[in-house]
Design a protein around this motif. Structure first.
Motif, PDB file in Angstrom:
ATOM      1  N   LEU A 122      -5.732   4.630   9.570  1.00  0.00           N
ATOM      2  CA  LEU A 122      -4.534   5.170   8.943  1.00  0.00           C
ATOM      3  C   LEU A 122      -3.678   3.989   8.477  1.00  0.00           C
ATOM      4  N   HIS A 123      -3.637   3.777   7.171  1.00  0.00           N
ATOM      5  CA  HIS A 123      -2.918   2.638   6.589  1.00  0.00           C
ATOM      6  C   HIS A 123      -1.494   3.034   6.230  1.00  0.00           C
ATOM      7  N   VAL A 124      -0.575   2.108   6.452  1.00  0.00           N
ATOM      8  CA  VAL A 124       0.799   2.282   5.977  1.00  0.00           C
ATOM      9  C   VAL A 124       1.160   1.194   4.963  1.00  0.00           C
ATOM     10  N   MET A 125       0.235   0.258   4.736  1.00  0.00           N
ATOM     11  CA  MET A 125       0.366  -0.738   3.675  1.00  0.00           C
ATOM     12  C   MET A 125      -1.002  -0.942   3.050  1.00  0.00           C
ATOM     13  N   LEU A 126      -1.030  -1.547   1.871  1.00  0.00           N
ATOM     14  CA  LEU A 126      -2.292  -1.741   1.167  1.00  0.00           C
ATOM     15  C   LEU A 126      -3.155  -2.798   1.823  1.00  0.00           C
ATOM     16  N   ALA A 127      -2.540  -3.740   2.525  1.00  0.00           N
ATOM     17  CA  ALA A 127      -3.265  -4.821   3.191  1.00  0.00           C
ATOM     18  C   ALA A 127      -2.351  -5.414   4.252  1.00  0.00           C
ATOM     19  N   GLU A 128      -2.902  -6.317   5.048  1.00  0.00           N
ATOM     20  CA  GLU A 128      -2.108  -7.024   6.050  1.00  0.00           C
ATOM     21  C   GLU A 128      -1.046  -7.885   5.345  1.00  0.00           C
ATOM     22  N   PRO A 129       0.172  -7.968   5.879  1.00  0.00           N
ATOM     23  CA  PRO A 129       1.192  -8.812   5.243  1.00  0.00           C
ATOM     24  C   PRO A 129       0.714 -10.254   5.068  1.00  0.00           C
ATOM     25  N   PHE A 130       1.088 -10.847   3.937  1.00  0.00           N
ATOM     26  CA  PHE A 130       0.731 -12.221   3.625  1.00  0.00           C
ATOM     27  C   PHE A 130       1.893 -13.151   3.972  1.00  0.00           C
ATOM     28  N   ALA A 131       1.625 -14.452   3.930  1.00  0.00           N
ATOM     29  CA  ALA A 131       2.683 -15.426   4.174  1.00  0.00           C
ATOM     30  C   ALA A 131       3.595 -15.576   2.958  1.00  0.00           C
ATOM     31  N   TYR A 132       3.207 -14.983   1.838  1.00  0.00           N
ATOM     32  CA  TYR A 132       3.952 -15.093   0.580  1.00  0.00           C
ATOM     33  C   TYR A 132       4.787 -13.828   0.388  1.00  0.00           C
ATOM     34  N   VAL A 133       6.107 -13.954   0.375  1.00  0.00           N
ATOM     35  CA  VAL A 133       7.022 -12.812   0.412  1.00  0.00           C
ATOM     36  C   VAL A 133       6.890 -11.869  -0.790  1.00  0.00           C
ATOM     37  N   PRO A 134       6.799 -12.350  -2.041  1.00  0.00           N
ATOM     38  CA  PRO A 134       6.757 -11.420  -3.183  1.00  0.00           C
ATOM     39  C   PRO A 134       5.615 -10.411  -3.126  1.00  0.00           C
ATOM     40  N   VAL A 135       4.456 -10.823  -2.648  1.00  0.00           N
ATOM     41  CA  VAL A 135       3.344  -9.874  -2.605  1.00  0.00           C
ATOM     42  C   VAL A 135       3.607  -8.781  -1.575  1.00  0.00           C
ATOM     43  N   ASN A 136       4.262  -9.124  -0.482  1.00  0.00           N
ATOM     44  CA  ASN A 136       4.596  -8.115   0.518  1.00  0.00           C
ATOM     45  C   ASN A 136       5.610  -7.114  -0.034  1.00  0.00           C
ATOM     46  N   ALA A 137       6.554  -7.614  -0.827  1.00  0.00           N
ATOM     47  CA  ALA A 137       7.549  -6.729  -1.443  1.00  0.00           C
ATOM     48  C   ALA A 137       6.882  -5.746  -2.397  1.00  0.00           C
ATOM     49  N   CYS A 138       5.907  -6.230  -3.174  1.00  0.00           N
ATOM     50  CA  CYS A 138       5.180  -5.340  -4.094  1.00  0.00           C
ATOM     51  C   CYS A 138       4.367  -4.310  -3.339  1.00  0.00           C
ATOM     52  N   MET A 139       3.747  -4.722  -2.253  1.00  0.00           N
ATOM     53  CA  MET A 139       2.985  -3.767  -1.448  1.00  0.00           C
ATOM     54  C   MET A 139       3.886  -2.665  -0.910  1.00  0.00           C
ATOM     55  N   ARG A 140       5.057  -3.053  -0.430  1.00  0.00           N
ATOM     56  CA  ARG A 140       5.986  -2.042   0.096  1.00  0.00           C
ATOM     57  C   ARG A 140       6.422  -1.069  -0.993  1.00  0.00           C
ATOM     58  N   GLU A 141       6.664  -1.612  -2.183  1.00  0.00           N
ATOM     59  CA  GLU A 141       7.084  -0.770  -3.302  1.00  0.00           C
ATOM     60  C   GLU A 141       6.018   0.266  -3.643  1.00  0.00           C
ATOM     61  N   VAL A 142       4.757  -0.166  -3.670  1.00  0.00           N
ATOM     62  CA  VAL A 142       3.659   0.746  -3.995  1.00  0.00           C
ATOM     63  C   VAL A 142       3.488   1.799  -2.904  1.00  0.00           C
ATOM     64  N   THR A 143       3.486   1.361  -1.645  1.00  0.00           N
ATOM     65  CA  THR A 143       3.245   2.309  -0.558  1.00  0.00           C
ATOM     66  C   THR A 143       4.416   3.267  -0.377  1.00  0.00           C
ATOM     67  N   ASP A 144       5.622   2.821  -0.675  1.00  0.00           N
ATOM     68  CA  ASP A 144       6.785   3.708  -0.538  1.00  0.00           C
ATOM     69  C   ASP A 144       6.776   4.841  -1.564  1.00  0.00           C
ATOM     70  N   THR A 145       6.129   4.615  -2.694  1.00  0.00           N
ATOM     71  CA  THR A 145       6.175   5.607  -3.780  1.00  0.00           C
ATOM     72  C   THR A 145       4.815   6.206  -4.118  1.00  0.00           C
ATOM     73  N   PHE A 146       3.765   5.867  -3.351  1.00  0.00           N
ATOM     74  CA  PHE A 146       2.414   6.281  -3.756  1.00  0.00           C
ATOM     75  C   PHE A 146       2.273   7.797  -3.837  1.00  0.00           C
ATOM     76  N   ALA A 147       3.011   8.525  -2.996  1.00  0.00           N
ATOM     77  CA  ALA A 147       2.867   9.983  -2.960  1.00  0.00           C
ATOM     78  C   ALA A 147       3.256  10.629  -4.290  1.00  0.00           C
ATOM     79  N   GLU A 148       4.067   9.925  -5.072  1.00  0.00           N
ATOM     80  CA  GLU A 148       4.502  10.456  -6.360  1.00  0.00           C
ATOM     81  C   GLU A 148       3.474  10.214  -7.464  1.00  0.00           C
TER      82      GLU A 148
END
Length: 405
Positions: free
Chosen positions: A172-198
């Motif tokens: 059961l995933h709540v993000m697309l992948a494990e968080p990275f050490a690079y902040v911008p990619v984590n922010a994009c992952m959160r954006e996608v997962t927060d809105t994927f249901a739409e």
């Protein structure tokens, strides 16, 4: 330019190209295959979990030596049985979640298998479902009511694993992948997962429809999955095959443009271009609307690393990570990142870091001994060597159009 690939590796790429694109081998390549070490080719394909994909190519017209044919057939039969098992289980679970009004999307698995000429020949071992963070507890409880047990030891921060009585794992995933050490990619992952249901789309696989991420987000998840494994021990040929059939199945460039915006914003576009160049050069990905590096030499170096890794970096006890940077500072940053991944809650307290560093190092040494991995020195040497490839790939470098915004 002298090829870094062995003849057997080159031929395996040619075979996969034919399998992924429904083609046949030219006579020149048939002769090369006949003269090659076929046992080595079959062994390599099996280590990378792509041997079933070659069933029609290898067993269709008697190209393969008889003593190897039985092995290909046995592995392919087993894969087909497992594929149907997971197909119906995935369909049952997604319908169960939807009846409970839990938004869900299938990651990898059936969603990618649908892109293959023969979907049931793509090997898969578990079911990956994306749910919203606020729905995780409900989703977990629903699986437990179905007889699944949540594993006591969880080895990731972006999903939890539940196992059925038959031994099938559901992540059961709540993000697309494990968080990275690079902040911008984590922010994009959160954006996608927060809105994927739409933005869920439905696509058929072997006549069963599944809820999937829309094409640009699905591509983003496939890329991040590759990148996550690449920065650790590595990954095998199957994920490059996934990338090839996925984009060959896209009829126009709209999905690539949308995906490109995500990849550029998160700093992974250069990695996407290298992966795409590799698949264009070696696996029959059609260039058309895609953007690549045009750097065949770097793509081949990347492919060599993939060959060396085998499936998810299991080829060597010394392959654990690829450092991102130069010198001891790069090793320290990777060690610090691993500490934060191993202790996500405690690491929020800065004064606890020295203790957590010691615990992380102790666990690392203990696991090395218990799992009979390589020495700390050999692991660092391997990480540094792979780190040079990371630097060549210009990972995390944002493109000019993003920097200028």
């Amino acid at each position: 330019m002298t090829s870094k690939l062995s003849e057997e590796q080159r031929i395996l790429c040619v075979l996969l190209d034919a399998a992924l694109n429904g083609g046949t081998l030219p006579e020149k390549e048939r002769q090369a295959f006949a003269a090659a070490d076929q046992k080595q080719i079959v062994h390599t394909a099996r280590q990378h979990s792509v041997l079933p994909l070659l069933y029609d190519v290898l067993c269709g017209d008697g190209m393969l030596r008889e003593e190897l044919r039985g092995q290909v057939e046995a592995v392919s039969r087993q894969t087909v049985r497992q594929s149907y098992r997971l197909l119906f289980l995935t369909g049952y679970l997604t319908q169960l979640f939807e009846r409970e009004q839990l938004p869900v999307a299938v990651l990898k698995g059936c969603g990618v298998a649908a892109c293959y000429p023969v979907p049931e020949l793509r090997k898969s071992g578990d079911v990956d479902l994306l749910v919203r963070g606020q729905d995780l507890a409900r989703a977990q409880a629903l699986l437990e009511r179905e007889g699944y047990q949540t594993l006591k030891k969880q080895h990731a921060n972006h999903h939890i694993v539940c196992r059925s009585e038959e031994g099938i794992c559901v992540e059961l995933h709540v993000m697309l992948a494990e968080p990275f050490a690079y902040v911008p990619v984590n922010a994009c992952m959160r954006e996608v997962t927060d809105t994927f249901a739409e933005h869920i789309v439905r696509r058929p696989c072997m006549e069963i429809e599944f809820p999937l991420l829309q094409e640009d987000c699905q591509a983003f998840q496939l890329l991040l999955h590759m990148l996550q494994h690449f920065l650790r021990a590595g990954f095998g040929l199957k994920l490059l095959c996934d990338w090839t059939v996925f984009w060959n199945g896209q009829g126009k460039g709209d999905a690539w443009q949308a995906f490109g915006r995500l990849a550029k914003q998160s700093g992974v576009y250069e990695f996407a271009r290298i992966v795409t160049e590799c698949c264009v050069e070696f696996f029959g990905l059609r260039r058309e609307f895609l953007e690549t590096t045009g750097n065949r030499e770097l793509a081949e170096a990347f492919l060599c690393d993939v060959f060396d890794a085998e499936e998810f970096g299991r080829s060597s006890t010394e392959r654990m990570v690829a450092v991102q940077g130069k010198g001891m500072k790069a090793y320290w940053k990777e060690f610090h990142h691993q500490m934060k991944m191993n202790h996500p809650k405690a690491s929020k307290c800065v004064i606890a870091w020295p203790i957590l560093w010691m615990v992380t190092f102790f666990v690392f040494v203990r696991n090395n001994r218990r799992l009979e991995r390589g020495s700390v020195r050999s692991i660092m040497k391997s990480a540094g060597a792979r780190g040079r490839l990371v630097r060549q790939m210009k990972l995390w470098e944002k493109s000019a159009d993003v920097r200028d915004e």
